[in-house]
Design a protein around this motif. Structure first.
Motif, PDB file in Angstrom:
ATOM      1  N   ALA A  56       0.846  -1.199   0.000  1.00 31.60           N
ATOM      2  CA  ALA A  56       0.000   0.000   0.000  1.00 31.60           C
ATOM      3  C   ALA A  56       0.879   1.244   0.000  1.00 31.60           C
ATOM      4  O   ALA A  56       1.931   1.267   0.636  1.00 31.60           O
ATOM      5  N   VAL A  57       0.445   2.269  -0.722  1.00 31.14           N
ATOM      6  CA  VAL A  57       1.154   3.552  -0.701  1.00 31.14           C
ATOM      7  C   VAL A  57       0.255   4.566   0.001  1.00 31.14           C
ATOM      8  O   VAL A  57      -0.895   4.788  -0.404  1.00 31.14           O
ATOM      9  N   LEU A  58       0.772   5.150   1.082  1.00 34.39           N
ATOM     10  CA  LEU A  58       0.008   6.137   1.846  1.00 34.39           C
ATOM     11  C   LEU A  58       0.598   7.519   1.600  1.00 34.39           C
ATOM     12  O   LEU A  58       1.792   7.732   1.818  1.00 34.39           O
ATOM     13  N   ARG A  59      -0.245   8.444   1.147  1.00 30.91           N
ATOM     14  CA  ARG A  59       0.233   9.820   0.906  1.00 30.91           C
ATOM     15  C   ARG A  59      -0.107  10.660   2.121  1.00 30.91           C
ATOM     16  O   ARG A  59      -1.273  10.804   2.494  1.00 30.91           O
ATOM     17  N   ARG A  60       0.920  11.196   2.739  1.00 31.18           N
ATOM     18  CA  ARG A  60       0.701  12.055   3.911  1.00 31.18           C
ATOM     19  C   ARG A  60       0.176  13.417   3.449  1.00 31.18           C
ATOM     20  O   ARG A  60       0.718  14.023   2.527  1.00 31.18           O
ATOM     21  N   PHE A  61      -0.896  13.911   4.098  1.00 26.41           N
ATOM     22  CA  PHE A  61      -1.379  15.263   3.783  1.00 26.41           C
ATOM     23  C   PHE A  61      -0.661  16.273   4.665  1.00 26.41           C
ATOM     24  O   PHE A  61      -0.427  16.030   5.845  1.00 26.41           O
ATOM     25  N   ASN A  62      -0.369  17.433   4.059  1.00 24.08           N
ATOM     26  CA  ASN A  62       0.307  18.473   4.832  1.00 24.08           C
ATOM     27  C   ASN A  62      -0.647  19.541   5.337  1.00 24.08           C
ATOM     28  O   ASN A  62      -0.268  20.396   6.119  1.00 24.08           O
ATOM     29  N   SER A  63      -1.887  19.518   4.846  1.00 29.90           N
ATOM     30  CA  SER A  63      -2.850  20.543   5.260  1.00 29.90           C
ATOM     31  C   SER A  63      -4.268  20.053   4.980  1.00 29.90           C
ATOM     32  O   SER A  63      -4.463  19.070   4.251  1.00 29.90           O
ATOM     33  N   VAL A  64      -5.241  20.760   5.518  1.00 26.09           N
ATOM     34  CA  VAL A  64      -6.647  20.415   5.251  1.00 26.09           C
ATOM     35  C   VAL A  64      -6.943  20.663   3.775  1.00 26.09           C
ATOM     36  O   VAL A  64      -7.692  19.909   3.135  1.00 26.09           O
ATOM     37  N   GLU A  65      -6.306  21.694   3.211  1.00 22.59           N
ATOM     38  CA  GLU A  65      -6.521  22.000   1.789  1.00 22.59           C
ATOM     39  C   GLU A  65      -6.124  20.796   0.927  1.00 22.59           C
ATOM     40  O   GLU A  65      -6.838  20.418   0.001  1.00 22.59           O
ATOM     41  N   GLY A  88      -3.907   9.677   2.628  1.00 25.26           N
ATOM     42  CA  GLY A  88      -4.756   9.159   1.550  1.00 25.26           C
ATOM     43  C   GLY A  88      -4.118   7.873   1.057  1.00 25.26           C
ATOM     44  O   GLY A  88      -2.890   7.786   0.970  1.00 25.26           O
ATOM     45  N   LYS A  89      -4.944   6.887   0.722  1.00 25.35           N
ATOM     46  CA  LYS A  89      -4.394   5.597   0.300  1.00 25.35           C
ATOM     47  C   LYS A  89      -4.576   5.390  -1.209  1.00 25.35           C
ATOM     48  O   LYS A  89      -5.688   5.569  -1.724  1.00 25.35           O
ATOM     49  N   VAL A  90      -3.485   5.031  -1.877  1.00 27.06           N
ATOM     50  CA  VAL A  90      -3.562   4.749  -3.316  1.00 27.06           C
ATOM     51  C   VAL A  90      -3.814   3.256  -3.488  1.00 27.06           C
ATOM     52  O   VAL A  90      -3.217   2.437  -2.785  1.00 27.06           O
ATOM     53  N   LYS A  91      -4.717   2.918  -4.416  1.00 29.51           N
ATOM     54  CA  LYS A  91      -5.028   1.496  -4.640  1.00 29.51           C
ATOM     55  C   LYS A  91      -4.201   0.970  -5.826  1.00 29.51           C
ATOM     56  O   LYS A  91      -3.751   1.743  -6.654  1.00 29.51           O
ATOM     57  N   HIS A  92      -4.061  -0.339  -5.900  1.00 27.14           N
ATOM     58  CA  HIS A  92      -3.338  -1.019  -7.003  1.00 27.14           C
ATOM     59  C   HIS A  92      -1.858  -0.621  -7.056  1.00 27.14           C
ATOM     60  O   HIS A  92      -1.322  -0.330  -8.127  1.00 27.14           O
ATOM     61  N   THR A  93      -1.223  -0.563  -5.922  1.00 30.23           N
ATOM     62  CA  THR A  93       0.199  -0.237  -5.881  1.00 30.23           C
ATOM     63  C   THR A  93       0.992  -1.456  -5.393  1.00 30.23           C
ATOM     64  O   THR A  93       0.415  -2.392  -4.831  1.00 30.23           O
ATOM     65  N   GLY A  94       2.282  -1.426  -5.571  1.00 34.27           N
ATOM     66  CA  GLY A  94       3.107  -2.534  -5.089  1.00 34.27           C
ATOM     67  C   GLY A  94       4.568  -2.276  -5.360  1.00 34.27           C
ATOM     68  O   GLY A  94       4.959  -1.177  -5.752  1.00 34.27           O
ATOM     69  N   ARG A  95       5.347  -3.309  -5.142  1.00 35.70           N
ATOM     70  CA  ARG A  95       6.798  -3.167  -5.328  1.00 35.70           C
ATOM     71  C   ARG A  95       7.335  -4.362  -6.103  1.00 35.70           C
ATOM     72  O   ARG A  95       6.948  -5.504  -5.847  1.00 35.70           O
TER      73      ARG A  95
END
Ligand SMILES: Cc1cc2nc3c(=O)[nH]c(=O)nc-3n(C[C@H](O)[C@H](O)[C@H](O)COP(=O)(O)OP(=O)(O)OC[C@H]3O[C@@H](n4cnc5c(N)ncnc54)[C@H](O)[C@@H]3O)c2cc1C
Length: 347
Positions: free
Chosen positions: A86-95, A132-139
Motif C-alpha cells: 500500500a502507498v500512503l500519501r501524507r497530507f500536509n494541510s486540510v486544503e 490518503g491511500k492509493v489502490k493497485h500499488t506494489g513493489r
C-alpha cells in the motif's frame, strides 16, 4: 544470423528481451554494468502522481500490461518478485486533504484513490493529518529480477558482459554485424549511457540523478510505503529505503554527502525513533524534456532501434514501450507520435 542484438539490460532492455523470449526470437545481450538506474530503483509501481493527485500517463493501460508481464517473468524465474504494497500519501494541510477528495471523484482516478482516509497509528511517526491511500500499488524487486533474468540469459550463452563498442558496428542494408555476430536488428537500451552512443546521442535525454539511503530501524515497524516529502519503503528485516533525491545538475555516478544529509533531514522531520543508515545508492534516471519515452528506428538505419527515456517510472512504462517497439519492428505498426523519436528528427 540472429534476430537481435540488445545493448543494455536495465528495465528497458529486460522488457524488450522478455518480448523476444516470448516470441522465440534469437538474441545476444551486451551489458557492462555502467549505469545503475534500474538497479537502485525503489521498485514502486504506482499509477498516481502524488504531488498533484493526477493519474500518471496511460496509467490504467500500463499497469495492467506491466503486471501481466512481471507475473510472466516471475513464472519464468520461479521466484516471487512482485509484492503488493500500500502507498500512503501524507497530507500536509486540510486544503490538500480536500484536493484529494476532489481527485477521488475524477474519472480514472476514482479507480486508484481511496476516499476513506487513513489515520496514522504508528507512534514512530509524527503525522498530524490523515493519509490518503492509493489502490493497485506494489513493489517489484527490480535488482533481484534483473540479476536472475540475466543469469538465465547467461546460461543460454546469450550474454556478453562487456561494453558495446559503437565504432565496431558494421551496418548494411539487410543486417548489422558486430564482432562476427550478424543480426537482423540492433536495439539500444542503455539508459543514460546513450550519451556515448554516436547514433542516438542527438536525442534530448536530460538525465536526473536520484539517490536513496537504506536505513535500519527496529522500532519503526512500518508495513506500508509512506510518501511525505520523501518515500519510506519497507524492505523487510527492519530495513527501509528512504528517498529519493532529484538532481538534474550533477551527472556523476557516485553517492554524495549532500544527498544523504538532505534525505536524513527530511526524514527526521517526521521519524521519531532511532535509526542507522546502512547503505546509500545513486543512479541517473533517463529523463526527457517532454517527459515521454524515446522509442523508434534510426532515421538513416532501418535495422537500428532505441528504447529509452523511461524517466522516473520505468517499471510501468518499460513493458508498454517494449511492446510498442516490438510491434513496430516486427509488424510494421506505426508508433504513437508522442513516443516516436521522429519528433526529434530535425535535431
Ligand atoms: C533513485 C531512483 C529511484 C527510482 N525509483 C523508481 C521506482 O520506484 N519506480 C519506477 O518505476 N522507477 C523508478 N526509477 C526510475 C527507473 O529506475 C528508470 O526509469 C529505469 O531504470 C530506466 O531503465 P533503463 O533500462 O532505460 O536504464 P538503466 O537502468 O540505466 O539501464 C541501462 C543499462 O545499459 C547498460 N549499458 C549502458 N551503456 C552500455 C554499453 N555501451 N555497453 C553495454 N551495456 C551498456 C547499463 O550498464 C545499464 O545496465 C528510479 C530511478 C532512480 C535513479
Amino acid at each position: 544470423m540472429i534476430d537481435y542484438i540488445v545493448v543494455g539490460f536495465g528495465l528497458a532492455g529486460l522488457a524488450f528481451v522478455d518480448k523476444l523470449e516470448n516470441n522465440n526470437k534469437s538474441y545476444t545481450v551486451y551489458e557492462n554494468y555502467s549505469e545503475k538506474s534500474s538497479r537502485v530503483a525503489g521498485g514502486l509501481y504506482n499509477p498516481v502522481i502524488l504531488k498533484r493527485f493526477t493519474a500518471a500517463w496511460l496509467a490504467s493501460e500500463q499497469l495492467q500490461l506491466a503486471l501481466s508481464v512481471y507475473k510472466g517473468i516471475e513464472d519464468k524465474l520461479g521466484e516471487s518478485i512482485i509484492s503488493e504494497l500500500a502507498v500512503l500519501r501524507r497530507f500536509n494541510s486540510v486544503e490538500e486533504q480536500n484536493l484529494w477528495f476532489e481527485a477521488c471523484d475524477k474519472p480514472i482516478l476514482d479507480r486508484f484513490l481511496s476516499s476513506e482516509l487513513v489515520r496514522n497509528e504508528n507512534d514512530a511517526l509524527d503525522i498530524s493529518f490523515h493519509y490518503g491511500k492509493v489502490k493497485h500499488t506494489g513493489r517489484i524487486n527490480v535488482k533481484r529480477m534483473l540479476s536472475l533474468y540475466l543469469q538465465n540469459v547467461e546460461k543460454k550463452k546469450k550474454l556478453m558482459k562487456e561494453s558495446f563498442q559503437y565504432d565496431q558496428l558494421v551496418i548494411t542494408e539487410d543486417f548489422i554485424e558486430y564482432k562476427g555476430i550478424k543480426a537482423r536488428n540492433i536495439v539500444f537500451s542503455e539508459g543514460y549511457g546513450v550519451r556515448n552512443n554516436p547514433f542516438f546521442n542527438y536525442l534530448p535525454l536530460i538525465g536526473n540523478k536520484g539517490e536513496y539511503i537504506t536505513i535500519k530501524s527496529k522500532r519503526l515497524k512500518l508495513e506500508e510505503a509512506v510518501k511525505s516529502s520523501i518515500f519510506i519503503i519497507p524492505l523487510g528485516d527492519d530495513l527501509y529505503k528512504v528517498g529519493a533525491t532529484y538532481n538534474n545538475q550533477d551527472k556523476t555516478p557516485n553517492t554524495t554527502k549532500s544527498a544523504k544529509e538532505e534525505l536524513q533531514s527530511k526524514l527526521e522531520r517526521f521519524l521519531k525513533v532511532d535509526y542507522e543508515v546502512v547503505d546509500q545508492e545513486a543512479g541517473i534516471r533517463p529523463t526527457t524534456r517532454d517527459r515521454r519515452p524515446l522509442i523508434g528506428t534510426h532515421p538513416e538505419h532501418k535495422n537500428m532501434h532505441i528504447i529509452n527515456g523511461l524517466g522516473s517510472r520505468g517499471i510501468l512504462i518499460g513493458p508498454y514501450v517494449a511492446e510498442k517497439l516490438y510491434d513496430h519492428i516486427e509488424k510494421e505498426k506505426l508508433l504513437d507520435k508522442e513516443i516516436d523519436i521522429k519528433r526529434f528528427e530535425k535535431l
